[in-house]
Design a protein around this motif. Structure first.
Motif, PDB file in Angstrom:
ATOM      1  N   LYS A 124       0.835  -1.202   0.000  1.00 52.39           N
ATOM      2  CA  LYS A 124       0.000   0.000   0.000  1.00 52.39           C
ATOM      3  C   LYS A 124       0.869   1.251   0.000  1.00 52.39           C
ATOM      4  O   LYS A 124       0.661   2.176  -0.806  1.00 52.39           O
ATOM      5  N   LEU A 133     -17.236  -0.320  -9.878  1.00 49.56           N
ATOM      6  CA  LEU A 133     -16.563  -0.076 -11.148  1.00 49.56           C
ATOM      7  C   LEU A 133     -17.463  -0.365 -12.350  1.00 49.56           C
ATOM      8  O   LEU A 133     -17.006  -0.328 -13.498  1.00 49.56           O
ATOM      9  N   PHE A 140     -11.172   4.293 -11.363  1.00 47.28           N
ATOM     10  CA  PHE A 140     -10.815   4.057  -9.966  1.00 47.28           C
ATOM     11  C   PHE A 140     -12.079   4.016  -9.123  1.00 47.28           C
ATOM     12  O   PHE A 140     -13.174   4.349  -9.588  1.00 47.28           O
ATOM     13  N   LEU A 141     -11.951   3.584  -7.889  1.00 48.37           N
ATOM     14  CA  LEU A 141     -13.135   3.267  -7.085  1.00 48.37           C
ATOM     15  C   LEU A 141     -14.082   4.442  -6.901  1.00 48.37           C
ATOM     16  O   LEU A 141     -15.301   4.266  -6.864  1.00 48.37           O
ATOM     17  N   ALA A 161      -7.251   8.034  -8.600  1.00 44.33           N
ATOM     18  CA  ALA A 161      -7.089   7.206  -7.406  1.00 44.33           C
ATOM     19  C   ALA A 161      -7.110   8.077  -6.152  1.00 44.33           C
ATOM     20  O   ALA A 161      -6.677   9.239  -6.166  1.00 44.33           O
ATOM     21  N   ASP A 185      -8.449   3.627  -2.916  1.00 45.55           N
ATOM     22  CA  ASP A 185      -7.878   2.656  -3.852  1.00 45.55           C
ATOM     23  C   ASP A 185      -6.651   1.978  -3.263  1.00 45.55           C
ATOM     24  O   ASP A 185      -6.487   0.754  -3.376  1.00 45.55           O
ATOM     25  N   VAL A 202      -6.454  -2.036  -2.512  1.00 43.71           N
ATOM     26  CA  VAL A 202      -5.659  -2.829  -3.457  1.00 43.71           C
ATOM     27  C   VAL A 202      -4.703  -3.798  -2.771  1.00 43.71           C
ATOM     28  O   VAL A 202      -4.421  -4.873  -3.314  1.00 43.71           O
ATOM     29  N   TRP A 243      -8.777  -3.033 -12.665  1.00 45.04           N
ATOM     30  CA  TRP A 243      -8.427  -1.907 -11.774  1.00 45.04           C
ATOM     31  C   TRP A 243      -7.145  -2.214 -11.015  1.00 45.04           C
ATOM     32  O   TRP A 243      -6.267  -1.341 -10.880  1.00 45.04           O
ATOM     33  N   MET A 299      -3.650  -0.107 -10.830  1.00 40.68           N
ATOM     34  CA  MET A 299      -2.978   0.292  -9.591  1.00 40.68           C
ATOM     35  C   MET A 299      -1.532  -0.180  -9.582  1.00 40.68           C
ATOM     36  O   MET A 299      -0.615   0.567  -9.216  1.00 40.68           O
TER      37      MET A 299
END
Length: 310
Positions: free
Chosen positions: A17, A165, A171-172, A177, A181, A185, A210, A214
């Protein structure tokens, strides 16, 4: 600006992340690889006992928890934003759900027998046993989902994310993003890496696309640093100045000896002198013979502050 130093290891979901947030912000950073399990003497010297992965070091300032690290990176590099004004509240709320509920569901799903067999296929049995004992100690008495429950719950969560989506947004929460996101992810990334059980993700093709977008963000530019070098840097540095505003909490005041402890897992208290309590962060001053004087910072949410009785 002082070096951004990430203490992490490759397979850590929350480290992924943060690594992606570095890429999003196009930041240069230093990589310090730390042990996967205890003992972690160099980690403890810097954090005072906080054992989760990752944590961010900037000189003599130590920032614990990926939620707080996101806030720090936003302050350092406001553009592109992780918390865009028009959706900041929604993004933060979705991120908190993802870092807790979604994460523990993904972990429970990945740690079913087939997943464990895949993860530890090339690992000596004694290492796998040590890992299991370490993670059991971290979880303590916290409730655990069974494999069946985790599968059912993760299936539902994947369908919800796929629905977000459905309108072909990239993006979410829209065209760009956000912190949401990056918080979602890493759980998908972790499940996807365990090939023996990753087929559950096939029900969410838009989510997989997606996740590819990312991953394409990358990890920014990074060099390598040893934990000894990081300790030496902390010892030779001075913590940054703190905001003078102090948000009081009951009977706790600046200068009090306190502990800060996570409220969900890895319940290892960090003791120090309380030097700051802002609306979103708690900061303790502590001294270590190798790290020198450091300030260890924690987010308010998810941590308990206790005054030490004199």
């Amino acid at each position: 600006m002082a070096d951004l130093i990430l203490h992490h290891y490759p397979n850590s979901p929350f480290s992924e992340k943060v690594r992606l947030m570095f890429g999003f912000k196009q930041l240069a950073w230093q990589s310090v690889l730390i042990p996967v399990i205890m003992p972690k003497p160099d980690v403890v010297a810097l954090t005072g006992g906080y054992r989760r992965t990752p944590f961010l070091q900037i000189g003599a300032d130590i920032y614990c928890d990926s939620a707080l690290i996101g806030e720090v990176l936003e302050r350092i590099a406001p553009t592109p934003p992780l918390y865009p004004v028009q959706s900041a509240g929604l993004a933060r709320t979705l991120a908190q759900w993802a870092d807790s509920t979604l994460f523990w569901t993904a972990i429970a799903y990945a740690f079913q027998p087939a997943g464990l067999q895949s993860m530890f296929a090339n690992v000596p049995p004694e290492h796998a046993k040590a890992f299991g004992a370490d993670r059991a100690a971290m979880r303590g008495n916290a409730p655990r989902l069974s494999a069946a429950e985790a599968t059912a719950n993760l299936t539902d969560y994947l369908d919800r994310l796929e629905n977000m989506l459905a309108d072909e947004r990239p993006f979410l929460l829209g065209a760009a993003a956000t912190i949401a996101d990056f918080s979602v992810v890493h759980s998908i990334w972790y499940v996807r890496r365990v090939q023996s059980i990753a087929s559950i993700l096939e029900r969410a093709p838009k989510l997989l696309a997606w996740a590819d977008r990312m991953a394409a963000i990358g990890h920014g530019t990074f060099g390598k640093m040893t934990s000894v070098e990081a300790l030496q840097l902390a010892d030779s540095s001075t913590p940054a100045a703190l905001d003078a505003t102090f948000v009081h909490l009951s009977d706790v005041a600046p200068g009090d000896r306190v502990t800060v402890t996570p409220t969900d897992y890895a319940l290892d208290p960090v003791e120090g002198e309380l030097v700051q309590a802002s609306a979103s962060m708690l900061s303790l001053r502590r001294t270590d013979e190798r790290a020198g004087t450091v300030i260890v910072h924690f987010p308010r949410i998810g941590y308990q502050l206790k005054k030490i009785a004199v």
